[in-house]
Design a protein around this motif. Structure first.
Motif, PDB file in Angstrom:
ATOM      1  N   ASP A 405       0.814  -1.224   0.000  1.00 19.69           N
ATOM      2  CA  ASP A 405       0.000   0.000   0.000  1.00 19.69           C
ATOM      3  C   ASP A 405       0.847   1.275   0.000  1.00 19.69           C
ATOM      4  OD1 ASP A 405      -2.582   1.187  -0.109  1.00 19.69           O
ATOM      5  OD2 ASP A 405      -2.503   1.635   2.031  1.00 19.69           O
ATOM      6  N   GLU A 435      -3.447   4.349   2.739  1.00 22.05           N
ATOM      7  CA  GLU A 435      -4.307   4.363   3.926  1.00 22.05           C
ATOM      8  C   GLU A 435      -3.906   5.480   4.891  1.00 22.05           C
ATOM      9  OE1 GLU A 435      -5.971   1.462   7.514  1.00 22.05           O
ATOM     10  OE2 GLU A 435      -4.364   0.747   6.205  1.00 22.05           O
ATOM     11  N   THR A 459      -7.150   2.658  -1.320  1.00 23.11           N
ATOM     12  CA  THR A 459      -7.032   1.772  -0.153  1.00 23.11           C
ATOM     13  C   THR A 459      -8.046   0.636  -0.206  1.00 23.11           C
ATOM     14  OG1 THR A 459      -6.300   3.661   1.165  1.00 23.11           O
ATOM     15  CG2 THR A 459      -6.969   1.712   2.372  1.00 23.11           C
ATOM     16  N   GLU A 460      -9.322   0.966  -0.265  1.00 27.69           N
ATOM     17  CA  GLU A 460     -10.358  -0.064  -0.238  1.00 27.69           C
ATOM     18  C   GLU A 460     -11.455   0.216  -1.253  1.00 27.69           C
ATOM     19  OE1 GLU A 460     -11.809  -0.162   3.746  1.00 27.69           O
ATOM     20  OE2 GLU A 460      -9.922  -0.802   4.609  1.00 27.69           O
ATOM     21  N   ASP A 461     -11.123   1.030  -2.258  1.00 27.03           N
ATOM     22  CA  ASP A 461     -12.117   1.434  -3.252  1.00 27.03           C
ATOM     23  C   ASP A 461     -13.363   1.987  -2.567  1.00 27.03           C
ATOM     24  OD1 ASP A 461     -13.112   1.911  -5.754  1.00 27.03           O
ATOM     25  OD2 ASP A 461     -13.891  -0.108  -6.066  1.00 27.03           O
ATOM     26  N   ARG A 462     -13.120   2.889  -1.590  1.00 26.55           N
ATOM     27  CA  ARG A 462     -14.257   3.409  -0.823  1.00 26.55           C
ATOM     28  C   ARG A 462     -14.256   4.933  -0.764  1.00 26.55           C
ATOM     29  NH1 ARG A 462     -13.525   4.720   4.549  1.00 26.55           N
ATOM     30  NH2 ARG A 462     -11.484   4.280   5.471  1.00 26.55           N
TER      31      ARG A 462
END
Length: 466
Positions: A405, A435, A459-462
């Motif tokens: 990451d 992140e 990071t989390e596709d959020r």
């Protein structure tokens, strides 16, 4: 004969910053400049004057195209006074170069006006109004660069011009043809397009700003086309001829077909070359390679152990801030310190509007090196701040290592990206992950929120707002 601990040849951002740092570290310092004002290309005919004209032309475009939607009505026609605009640009330059004069005096740095050339490794002859010779235990070469040209083009500096002449035109071109779709050509092209010139860009590669991430190139190309600029990529220029007040440019497109363009000015913007004319480097034992660059080792030391070189005259990106970093690096190295420069973390910026900025690896480089990565991207149009100001073009893209990451590259195009890129440089200097950035609070509403959102996407596709 005056003797110095260190002499710097060239007073651009690399040279004058090196001189200040040397003086701060207790060295008796001299700086040599061939022109009448300090500051080199950047302050006199580069970064500073071009940004002044970009700013002035941006105000004009806002007044003529966007004020009304903000409820601002201007009675009568808004007109350009080019002479006054150029005059303001020069006033900004004069104030800035005058500031360098002040810094030299403040730091007790002796300034010599004239062409500096080596007599040998420790003696420099300065040819100005008078001829002077000084002795220097160590020397830093910071002589910068000059605009490049194509061998078949005759630069008359009237109709067929370089960026230097483009910064002081006495009229707005009717049709400005720009050879080269890099930073300088696009910035000046945008200036004159805003002021009413027809603009045609001719680029040899298959996209503009070809050294930057392809996504940035694609988005900026859209911006220029929206402004009704003609963008001719994959075009090889083969002749440029002046006929009175006309300039005829002929090029072959990627199909091999001849394209003929006719304008009243042609800006040749095909990069820059290291400038060592008159330096007499060989007398000091300083080697220059086939590309005209001074050869240096990891300490920026030339083949003559007491002579260093920095900035545009050595390998690497020709950027003012890169030269500054190298100037400080050499000064501290000579003082026995252990400085460092991470060349991967020197940002690149295009000061068009929207601005373009990048640091680290591009997607193309990561693919070429077979590095597994993930992408987080966020559009400016999804930001409240961008909608409030009307600056909705562009995006921020973060590339992060798929496993760790760690942020490997940040590429952005949009409002204030020249300033926003510093956040990415800080993050990458400290080996931040996507992140890490996503968990930091970013003020709302700001353009900087796009960086956080892109980090969330990586990071989390959020990402929250798309």
């Amino acid at each position: 004969m005056n003797s110095y601990d260190v002499a710097i040849i060239g007073s651009g951002p690399g040279g004058y910053v090196a001189a200040i740092r040397c003086a701060q570290l207790g060295m008796k310092t001299a700086i040599i400049e061939k022109y009448n004002t300090l500051g080199g290309t950047c302050l006199n005919v580069g970064c500073i004057p071009s940004k002044a004209l970009l700013s002035s032309s941006h105000h004009y475009e806002e007044a003529t195209k966007h004020f009304e939607e903000h409820g601002i009505e201007i009675p009568g026609d808004v007109k350009v006074n080019l002479e006054k605009m150029i005059g303001r640009k020069q006033a900004v330059v004069d104030q800035t170069t005058g500031g360098i004069d002040y810094l030299m005096k403040k730091n007790n740095i002796d300034v010599y006006q004239g062409l500096g050339s080596f007599k040998d490794a420790t003696h420099i002859t300065i040819k100005g109004e008078d001829t002077t010779e000084i002795e220097a235990k160590k020397t830093i070469i910071a002589t910068g660069s000059k605009p490049s040209n194509l061998p078949f083009i005759n630069l008359d500096k009237e109709r067929i011009i370089t960026s230097t002449e483009a910064l002081k035109l006495k009229e707005i071109p009717k049709h400005l043809i720009i050879i080269g779709g890099g930073v300088i050509g696009l910035e000046l092209g945008q200036v004159y397009r805003r002021l009413g010139a027809e603009v045609t860009v001719v680029e040899y590669m298959d996209r503009i700003i070809p050294t930057m991430d392809a996504g940035l190139s694609k988005e900026l190309n859209k911006v220029f086309k929206k402004a009704k600029c003609t963008m001719n990529v994959s075009h090889k220029v083969k002749s440029v001829e002046r006929q009175g007040d006309k300039v005829i440019v002929k090029a072959d497109n990627k199909k091999g077909e001849e394209v003929v363009m006719e304008g009243d000015y042609c800006l040749v913007s095909v990069g820059r070359r290291p400038y060592t004319d008159g330096l007499n480097a060989e007398a000091a034992g300083v080697k220059i390679n086939d590309r005209g660059q001074i050869e240096v080792n990891d300490h920026l030391q030339t083949s003559a152990s007491n002579i260093y070189a920095i900035g545009d005259v050595i390998k690497g990106a020709m950027l003012a801030h890169k030269a500054e970093e190298e100037g400080v690096f050499v000064a501290e190295t000579m003082a026995g310190q252990k400085p460092h420069i991470d060349y991967n973390l020197i940002p690149g910026v295009v000061y068009t509007w929207p601005e373009v900025a990048a640091v680290g690896k591009t997607e193309e480089e990561l693919k070429e090196n077979k590095v597994e990565y993930k992408v987080g991207q966020f559009p400016f149009r999804a930001l409240g701040r961008a909608r409030a100001s009307g600056d909705i073009d562009g995006f921020v893209k973060i590339l992060a290592d798929k496993k760790t990451d760690e942020v490997l590259g940040v590429h952005m195009i949009g409002a204030r990206c020249a300033d926003l890129i510093a956040e990415a440089v800080v993050a990458m200097e400290y080996k931040a992950s996507a992140e890490d950035i996503s968990r930091m609070s970013h003020a709302h509403p700001t353009f900087a929120e796009a960086v956080k959102e892109a980090a969330l996407a990586a990071t989390e596709d959020r990402a929250l707002h798309v």
